[in-house]
Design a protein around this motif. Structure first.
Motif, PDB file in Angstrom:
ATOM      1  N   GLU A   1       0.828  -1.042  -0.031  1.00  0.00           N
ATOM      2  CA  GLU A   1       0.043  -0.066  -0.120  1.00  0.00           C
ATOM      3  C   GLU A   1       0.998   1.319  -0.063  1.00  0.00           C
ATOM      4  N   LEU A   2       2.062   1.327   0.791  1.00  0.00           N
ATOM      5  CA  LEU A   2       2.683   2.247   1.155  1.00  0.00           C
ATOM      6  C   LEU A   2       3.568   2.458  -0.299  1.00  0.00           C
ATOM      7  N   ARG A   3       4.000   1.577  -1.009  1.00  0.00           N
ATOM      8  CA  ARG A   3       4.786   1.723  -2.163  1.00  0.00           C
ATOM      9  C   ARG A   3       3.765   2.266  -3.414  1.00  0.00           C
ATOM     10  N   LYS A   4       2.667   1.918  -3.412  1.00  0.00           N
ATOM     11  CA  LYS A   4       1.622   2.198  -4.321  1.00  0.00           C
ATOM     12  C   LYS A   4       1.745   3.727  -4.247  1.00  0.00           C
ATOM     13  N   GLU A   5       1.238   4.143  -3.040  1.00  0.00           N
ATOM     14  CA  GLU A   5       1.072   5.496  -2.548  1.00  0.00           C
ATOM     15  C   GLU A   5       2.409   6.389  -3.061  1.00  0.00           C
ATOM     16  N   LEU A   6       3.388   5.908  -2.497  1.00  0.00           N
ATOM     17  CA  LEU A   6       4.625   6.658  -2.923  1.00  0.00           C
ATOM     18  C   LEU A   6       4.861   6.910  -4.364  1.00  0.00           C
ATOM     19  N   LEU A   7       4.603   5.780  -5.101  1.00  0.00           N
ATOM     20  CA  LEU A   7       4.583   6.096  -6.703  1.00  0.00           C
ATOM     21  C   LEU A   7       3.670   7.088  -7.445  1.00  0.00           C
ATOM     22  N   GLU A   8       2.766   7.189  -6.456  1.00  0.00           N
ATOM     23  CA  GLU A   8       1.825   8.254  -7.304  1.00  0.00           C
ATOM     24  C   GLU A   8       2.171   9.587  -6.823  1.00  0.00           C
ATOM     25  N   LEU A   9       3.450   9.987  -6.158  1.00  0.00           N
ATOM     26  CA  LEU A   9       3.901  10.997  -5.853  1.00  0.00           C
ATOM     27  C   LEU A   9       4.647  11.741  -7.064  1.00  0.00           C
ATOM     28  N   LYS A  10       4.497  12.815  -7.288  1.00  0.00           N
ATOM     29  CA  LYS A  10       5.414  13.475  -8.292  1.00  0.00           C
ATOM     30  C   LYS A  10       6.883  13.540  -7.962  1.00  0.00           C
ATOM     31  N   GLY A  11       7.702  12.698  -8.814  1.00  0.00           N
ATOM     32  CA  GLY A  11       8.961  12.757  -8.551  1.00  0.00           C
ATOM     33  C   GLY A  11       9.417  11.619  -7.754  1.00  0.00           C
ATOM     34  N   ILE A  12       8.711  10.713  -7.508  1.00  0.00           N
ATOM     35  CA  ILE A  12       9.141   9.447  -6.817  1.00  0.00           C
ATOM     36  C   ILE A  12       8.924   8.242  -7.752  1.00  0.00           C
ATOM     37  N   GLY A  13       9.711   7.745  -8.245  1.00  0.00           N
ATOM     38  CA  GLY A  13       9.994   6.588  -9.081  1.00  0.00           C
ATOM     39  C   GLY A  13      10.155   5.354  -8.350  1.00  0.00           C
ATOM     40  N   PRO A  14      10.279   4.245  -8.804  1.00  0.00           N
ATOM     41  CA  PRO A  14      10.475   2.797  -8.192  1.00  0.00           C
ATOM     42  C   PRO A  14      11.819   2.756  -7.156  1.00  0.00           C
ATOM     43  N   GLU A  15      12.901   3.395  -7.923  1.00  0.00           N
ATOM     44  CA  GLU A  15      14.091   3.250  -6.816  1.00  0.00           C
ATOM     45  C   GLU A  15      13.957   4.181  -5.858  1.00  0.00           C
ATOM     46  N   THR A  16      13.581   5.331  -5.922  1.00  0.00           N
ATOM     47  CA  THR A  16      13.128   6.229  -4.752  1.00  0.00           C
ATOM     48  C   THR A  16      12.351   5.768  -3.857  1.00  0.00           C
ATOM     49  N   ALA A  17      11.355   5.056  -4.292  1.00  0.00           N
ATOM     50  CA  ALA A  17      10.102   4.819  -3.420  1.00  0.00           C
ATOM     51  C   ALA A  17      10.872   3.419  -2.653  1.00  0.00           C
ATOM     52  N   ASP A  18      11.792   2.517  -3.140  1.00  0.00           N
ATOM     53  CA  ASP A  18      12.011   1.288  -2.559  1.00  0.00           C
ATOM     54  C   ASP A  18      13.085   1.808  -1.790  1.00  0.00           C
ATOM     55  N   CYS A  19      13.696   2.561  -1.864  1.00  0.00           N
ATOM     56  CA  CYS A  19      14.653   3.100  -0.958  1.00  0.00           C
ATOM     57  C   CYS A  19      14.275   3.839   0.301  1.00  0.00           C
ATOM     58  N   ILE A  20      13.117   4.564   0.298  1.00  0.00           N
ATOM     59  CA  ILE A  20      12.201   4.963   1.396  1.00  0.00           C
ATOM     60  C   ILE A  20      11.843   3.715   2.175  1.00  0.00           C
ATOM     61  N   LEU A  21      11.200   2.915   1.534  1.00  0.00           N
ATOM     62  CA  LEU A  21      10.688   1.691   2.193  1.00  0.00           C
ATOM     63  C   LEU A  21      11.805   0.716   2.737  1.00  0.00           C
ATOM     64  N   LEU A  22      12.898   0.580   2.281  1.00  0.00           N
ATOM     65  CA  LEU A  22      13.766  -0.165   2.702  1.00  0.00           C
ATOM     66  C   LEU A  22      14.848   0.655   3.812  1.00  0.00           C
ATOM     67  N   TYR A  23      15.273   1.710   3.578  1.00  0.00           N
ATOM     68  CA  TYR A  23      16.279   2.487   4.555  1.00  0.00           C
ATOM     69  C   TYR A  23      15.502   3.526   5.597  1.00  0.00           C
ATOM     70  N   VAL A  24      14.405   3.919   5.241  1.00  0.00           N
ATOM     71  CA  VAL A  24      13.604   4.648   6.087  1.00  0.00           C
ATOM     72  C   VAL A  24      12.760   3.854   6.995  1.00  0.00           C
ATOM     73  N   LEU A  25      11.663   3.060   6.097  1.00  0.00           N
ATOM     74  CA  LEU A  25      10.628   2.318   6.998  1.00  0.00           C
ATOM     75  C   LEU A  25      11.104   0.843   7.165  1.00  0.00           C
ATOM     76  N   ASP A  26      12.442   0.703   6.855  1.00  0.00           N
ATOM     77  CA  ASP A  26      12.929  -0.855   7.399  1.00  0.00           C
ATOM     78  C   ASP A  26      11.972  -2.085   6.761  1.00  0.00           C
ATOM     79  N   ARG A  27      11.612  -1.850   5.605  1.00  0.00           N
ATOM     80  CA  ARG A  27      10.754  -2.966   4.769  1.00  0.00           C
ATOM     81  C   ARG A  27      11.416  -3.514   3.902  1.00  0.00           C
ATOM     82  N   PRO A  28      11.381  -5.112   3.933  1.00  0.00           N
ATOM     83  CA  PRO A  28      12.322  -5.898   3.390  1.00  0.00           C
ATOM     84  C   PRO A  28      11.810  -5.876   1.660  1.00  0.00           C
ATOM     85  N   VAL A  29      12.433  -4.626   0.862  1.00  0.00           N
ATOM     86  CA  VAL A  29      12.116  -4.548  -0.449  1.00  0.00           C
ATOM     87  C   VAL A  29      13.444  -4.106  -1.070  1.00  0.00           C
ATOM     88  N   PHE A  30      13.869  -4.913  -2.057  1.00  0.00           N
ATOM     89  CA  PHE A  30      15.161  -4.740  -2.511  1.00  0.00           C
ATOM     90  C   PHE A  30      15.288  -3.592  -3.895  1.00  0.00           C
TER      91      PHE A  30
END
Length: 235
Positions: free
Chosen positions: A121-150
């Motif tokens: 759910e968070l990934r889908k919402e992040l990708l809807e933000l202007k300027g947030i692509g898959p790599e940036t979204a996954d960096c946020i999920l992994l390094y900020v939110l501690d989610r196991p997303v490569f």
């Protein structure tokens, strides 16, 4: 399970063991707090990390790394503070978009404050933000939110394609699925692996590769890692 998949998964695990054995832990992503990493994930887009470091330091000194603080500023004022990080006016807009979203989700600077929200759910919402692509979204999920997303980046794609583990233009989602199938869902391991690939690409697997110095091309490397392709200087 087909033999190609077995070989690929073994190779991905072998690359991790090999690089970790040579380079040790990377402590990736570089950042002192979750808010610092959050902002850094956007500022690092399409620019060298060395250009981001002084910008982050300036924001830290002014106490402006938390969304609750930098969202008090106008876009032009924030852009002025982001000068030096590349396309700083655009990034000011992206940082504010992200800040507004994180605050709407109850972000208080701790990954635990987002614990009730599903990763997909968070990934889908992040990708809807202007300027947030898959790599940036996954960096946020992994390094900020501690989610196991490569996280997949250009360094990862370069190393894998040179070892014939993917096509040079393999899709982001296909590469991510390769790693997440081969490895246990461990956010700490994912971060270390990403950091190791970045370090290996910067030291050895450059646009003009230094295969003679790279542990992945060494005679002692694990047998499940394919050797780099001949003539990979074109990659």
């Amino acid at each position: 399970m087909n033999s190609d998949r077995i070989t690929r998964e073994g190779a991905l695990r072998g690359i991790y063991r090999c690089l970790f054995g040579r380079l040790g832990p990377q402590g990736w992503w570089p950042g002192e707090t979750a808010n610092e990493v959050l902002v850094g994930c956007v500022l690092a887009q399409n620019t060298r990390w060395s250009r981001v470091v002084p910008v982050i330091a300036g924001l830290r000194q002014r106490g402006l790394l938390a969304p609750s603080e930098f969202m008090k500023m106008g876009e032009d004022e924030l852009a002025h503070l982001l000068r030096g990080s590349g396309t700083y006016r655009r990034k000011a807009r992206y940082v504010r978009n992200l800040g507004a979203y994180m605050l709407s989700r109850g972000w208080n600077g701790s990954p635990g404050s987002m614990a009730g929200h599903e990763t997909a759910e968070l990934r889908k919402e992040l990708l809807e933000l202007k300027g947030i692509g898959p790599e940036t979204a996954d960096c946020i999920l992994l390094y900020v939110l501690d989610r196991p997303v490569f996280v997949i980046d250009a360094y990862t794609r370069r190393i894998l394609s040179r070892h014939a583990l993917c096509r040079p233009r393999e899709s982001y989602s296909a590469l991510q699925q390769m790693f997440q199938t081969a490895l246990p869902p461990d956010s700490r391991m994912y971060g270390e692996y990403h950091g190791l690939l970045v370090a290996a690409a910067k030291r050895w697997c450059r646009p003009r590769p230094r295969c003679d110095r790279c542990p992945l091309a060494d005679d002692q490397m694990p047998g499940d890692i394919p050797p780099p392709a001949e003539g990979c200087r074109s990659g």
